[in-house]
Design a protein around this motif. Structure first.
Motif, mmCIF file in Angstrom:
data_model
loop_
_atom_site.group_PDB
_atom_site.id
_atom_site.type_symbol
_atom_site.label_atom_id
_atom_site.label_comp_id
_atom_site.label_asym_id
_atom_site.label_seq_id
_atom_site.Cartn_x
_atom_site.Cartn_y
_atom_site.Cartn_z
ATOM 1 N N LEU B 55 25.584 21.459 33.876
ATOM 2 C CA LEU B 55 25.635 20.204 34.179
ATOM 3 C C LEU B 55 26.563 19.817 35.333
ATOM 4 N N ASP B 56 27.772 20.694 35.351
ATOM 5 C CA ASP B 56 28.693 20.504 36.334
ATOM 6 C C ASP B 56 28.944 21.522 37.470
ATOM 7 N N PRO B 57 28.536 21.556 38.731
ATOM 8 C CA PRO B 57 28.608 22.413 39.672
ATOM 9 C C PRO B 57 29.949 22.925 39.799
ATOM 10 N N GLU B 58 30.953 22.168 39.651
ATOM 11 C CA GLU B 58 32.476 22.422 39.973
ATOM 12 C C GLU B 58 32.737 23.531 38.863
ATOM 13 N N TYR B 59 32.550 23.169 37.485
ATOM 14 C CA TYR B 59 32.667 24.195 36.528
ATOM 15 C C TYR B 59 31.913 25.266 36.684
ATOM 16 N N ARG B 60 30.853 25.170 36.970
ATOM 17 C CA ARG B 60 29.923 26.620 37.253
ATOM 18 C C ARG B 60 30.586 27.461 38.017
ATOM 19 N N ALA B 61 31.144 27.011 39.474
ATOM 20 C CA ALA B 61 31.710 27.572 40.414
ATOM 21 C C ALA B 61 33.056 28.524 39.752
ATOM 22 N N LEU B 62 33.587 27.527 38.846
ATOM 23 C CA LEU B 62 34.957 28.160 38.116
ATOM 24 C C LEU B 62 34.503 29.361 37.258
ATOM 25 N N LEU B 63 33.374 28.873 36.288
ATOM 26 C CA LEU B 63 33.077 30.118 35.627
ATOM 27 C C LEU B 63 32.527 31.159 36.028
ATOM 28 N N LEU B 64 32.041 31.325 37.307
ATOM 29 C CA LEU B 64 31.547 32.520 37.793
ATOM 30 C C LEU B 64 32.848 33.167 38.497
ATOM 31 N N ARG B 65 33.779 32.330 39.038
ATOM 32 C CA ARG B 65 34.842 32.927 39.645
ATOM 33 C C ARG B 65 36.013 33.446 38.882
ATOM 34 N N ASP B 66 36.202 32.935 37.691
ATOM 35 C CA ASP B 66 36.991 33.213 36.700
ATOM 36 C C ASP B 66 36.868 32.732 35.272
ATOM 37 N N GLY B 67 36.007 33.618 34.638
ATOM 38 C CA GLY B 67 35.851 33.196 33.216
ATOM 39 C C GLY B 67 36.793 32.874 32.310
ATOM 40 N N ALA B 68 37.858 33.627 32.524
ATOM 41 C CA ALA B 68 38.959 33.342 31.553
ATOM 42 C C ALA B 68 39.590 32.015 31.799
ATOM 43 N N GLN B 69 39.867 31.319 33.044
ATOM 44 C CA GLN B 69 40.134 30.285 33.159
ATOM 45 C C GLN B 69 39.229 29.263 32.526
ATOM 46 N N ALA B 70 37.913 29.405 32.922
ATOM 47 C CA ALA B 70 36.781 28.343 32.474
ATOM 48 C C ALA B 70 36.851 28.398 30.878
ATOM 49 N N ALA B 71 37.278 29.494 30.373
ATOM 50 C CA ALA B 71 37.506 29.490 28.517
ATOM 51 C C ALA B 71 38.790 28.620 28.265
ATOM 52 N N GLU B 72 39.876 28.821 29.142
ATOM 53 C CA GLU B 72 41.058 28.228 28.783
ATOM 54 C C GLU B 72 40.721 26.807 28.828
ATOM 55 N N ARG B 73 39.878 26.326 29.726
ATOM 56 C CA ARG B 73 39.618 24.701 30.166
ATOM 57 C C ARG B 73 38.911 24.238 28.708
ATOM 58 N N MET B 74 38.289 25.195 27.809
ATOM 59 C CA MET B 74 37.547 24.795 26.810
ATOM 60 C C MET B 74 38.569 24.775 25.569
ATOM 61 N N GLY B 75 39.898 25.011 25.751
ATOM 62 C CA GLY B 75 40.868 24.984 24.800
ATOM 63 C C GLY B 75 41.129 26.407 24.292
ATOM 64 N N VAL B 76 40.416 27.404 24.725
ATOM 65 C CA VAL B 76 40.585 28.667 24.058
ATOM 66 C C VAL B 76 41.828 29.488 24.759
ATOM 67 N N SER B 77 42.609 30.150 23.882
ATOM 68 C CA SER B 77 43.828 30.798 24.501
ATOM 69 C C SER B 77 43.232 32.162 24.835
ATOM 70 N N MET B 78 43.367 32.606 25.949
ATOM 71 C CA MET B 78 42.814 33.874 26.575
ATOM 72 C C MET B 78 43.963 34.766 26.805
ATOM 73 N N ALA B 79 45.439 34.388 26.486
ATOM 74 C CA ALA B 79 46.609 35.057 26.506
ATOM 75 C C ALA B 79 46.268 36.539 25.926
ATOM 76 N N GLY B 80 46.522 37.662 26.693
ATOM 77 C CA GLY B 80 46.447 38.863 26.003
ATOM 78 C C GLY B 80 45.112 39.623 26.143
ATOM 79 N N ALA B 81 43.976 38.794 26.256
ATOM 80 C CA ALA B 81 42.585 38.974 26.505
ATOM 81 C C ALA B 81 42.461 39.714 27.643
ATOM 82 N N PRO B 82 41.323 40.754 27.855
ATOM 83 C CA PRO B 82 41.039 41.108 29.348
ATOM 84 C C PRO B 82 40.511 40.034 30.171
ATOM 85 N N PRO B 83 40.260 40.254 31.287
ATOM 86 C CA PRO B 83 39.481 39.358 32.189
ATOM 87 C C PRO B 83 38.153 39.143 31.641
ATOM 88 N N LEU B 84 37.497 37.937 31.806
ATOM 89 C CA LEU B 84 36.198 37.558 31.570
ATOM 90 C C LEU B 84 35.408 37.343 32.667
#
Lengths: 97, 199
Positions: B55-84
């Motif tokens: 739905l959101d091209p800006e979020y799509r670009a973020l998701l493809l660029r940095d999955g972990a940051q996109a997950a954090e945007r959903m309120g998920v902590s990615m601390a200590g997790a490998p890159p997504l």
């Protein structure tokens, strides 16, 4: 694959012929209580800097092939975690008997 | 079904935990808290990330660029997790994720990996015969479509951004997220066509 240097390690399963004709068993059950407890223990020990994911894998990947194939997934984890805790002297063998 | 753990394994686990407790290294409360937080992770997070990307091209670009940051945007902590990493399906290319060496899986956004993902058959065949594996899920790709199989590792985890099915125009994020299954995020299935979803 007669050259021993070219035989992949047991855990290196990508493309191995052994399972070529084995259907994927679509088991959708979540891990059982044992599996979840092993999983939680692994995370806690990592959080406390007593082991890393790479150490867990080294422990799993050094299980002899026959046992590797016979143990369940979380049994392999437990085997590795136990070996690591013994190697590091965190626990002693006699405490686990 | 995967067989239950042997009785001696159950005993071995409790002996190890007892020894660790006696030394003050772990407690029952900490184990319960870890398990509860692991139980909370679910593929609904990954599904919502996909729906938002549709739905959101800006979020799509973020998701493809940095999955972990996109997950954090959903309120998920990615601390200590490998890159997504997120693999973008197109009309010409489908992606399938496997961990041939063990079971590496983006647990923060998909929850526990299912048994089949960790099975010897899936690990060996996904790279040798991906179309055969997909067929077992009833997933048949259009002729000529390329399949790229990607190996998740301890240091880098992957999930799939499937194509948005036709007929979902005007759908809300909730409606879209509901058709994105865990299997679609691994790549063994495609999001259901709306006709099937409505049936």
């Amino acid at each position: 694959m007669s050259d021993p240097d070219r035989t992949p390690a047991t855990h290196d399963m990508g493309g191995v012929p052994r399972f070529r004709c084995t259907p994927v068993e679509r088991d959708e059950e979540p891990p059982d209580a044992f599996g979840k407890r092993v999983d939680a223990l692994r995370q806690l020990l990592a959080q406390k800097k007593l082991m890393t994911v790479d150490e867990l894998r080294r422990g799993i990947e050094s299980i002899p092939e026959e046992e590797y194939l016979a143990l369940t997934y979380y049994e392999r984890w437990l085997r590795s975690i136990t070996t690591l805790m013994l190697e590091k002297g965190v626990v002693q063998a006699e405490e686990l008997r | 079904m995967s067989p239950p753990a042997r009785r001696e394994s159950l005993a071995q686990l409790e002996a190890l935990i007892a020894a660790l407790k006696a030394k003050g290294i772990v407690s029952e409360e900490e184990l319960a808290a870890r398990q509860a937080s692991t139980d909370r992770a679910s593929p609904e997070t990954g599904a919502r990330m996909v729906a938002r990307a549709w739905l959101d091209p800006e979020y799509r670009a973020l998701l493809l660029r940095d999955g972990a940051q996109a997950a954090e945007r959903m309120g998920v902590s990615m601390a200590g997790a490998p890159p997504l990493g997120v693999l973008e399906d197109t009309a010409a290319r489908h992606h399938l994720v496997v961990c041939t060496l063990c079971s590496c899986y983006p647990r923060a956004v998909l929850g526990y990996p299912p048994h089949w993902y960790k099975s010897f058959a899936y690990r060996s065949r996904a790279v040798r015969d991906p179309r055969g594996v997909l067929a077992e899920w009833g997933t048949v790709l259009p002729e000529g479509m390329e399949i790229r199989v990607v190996d998740s590792t301890a240091d880098y985890r992957w999930m799939v951004l499937p194509m948005r099915p036709a007929g979902t125009e005007g759908w809300s994020e909730d409606q879209l997220a509901a058709i994105v299954t865990r299997d679609a995020l691994v790549g063994v299935a495609l999001p259901q066509q709306p006709a099937a979803a409505a049936a």
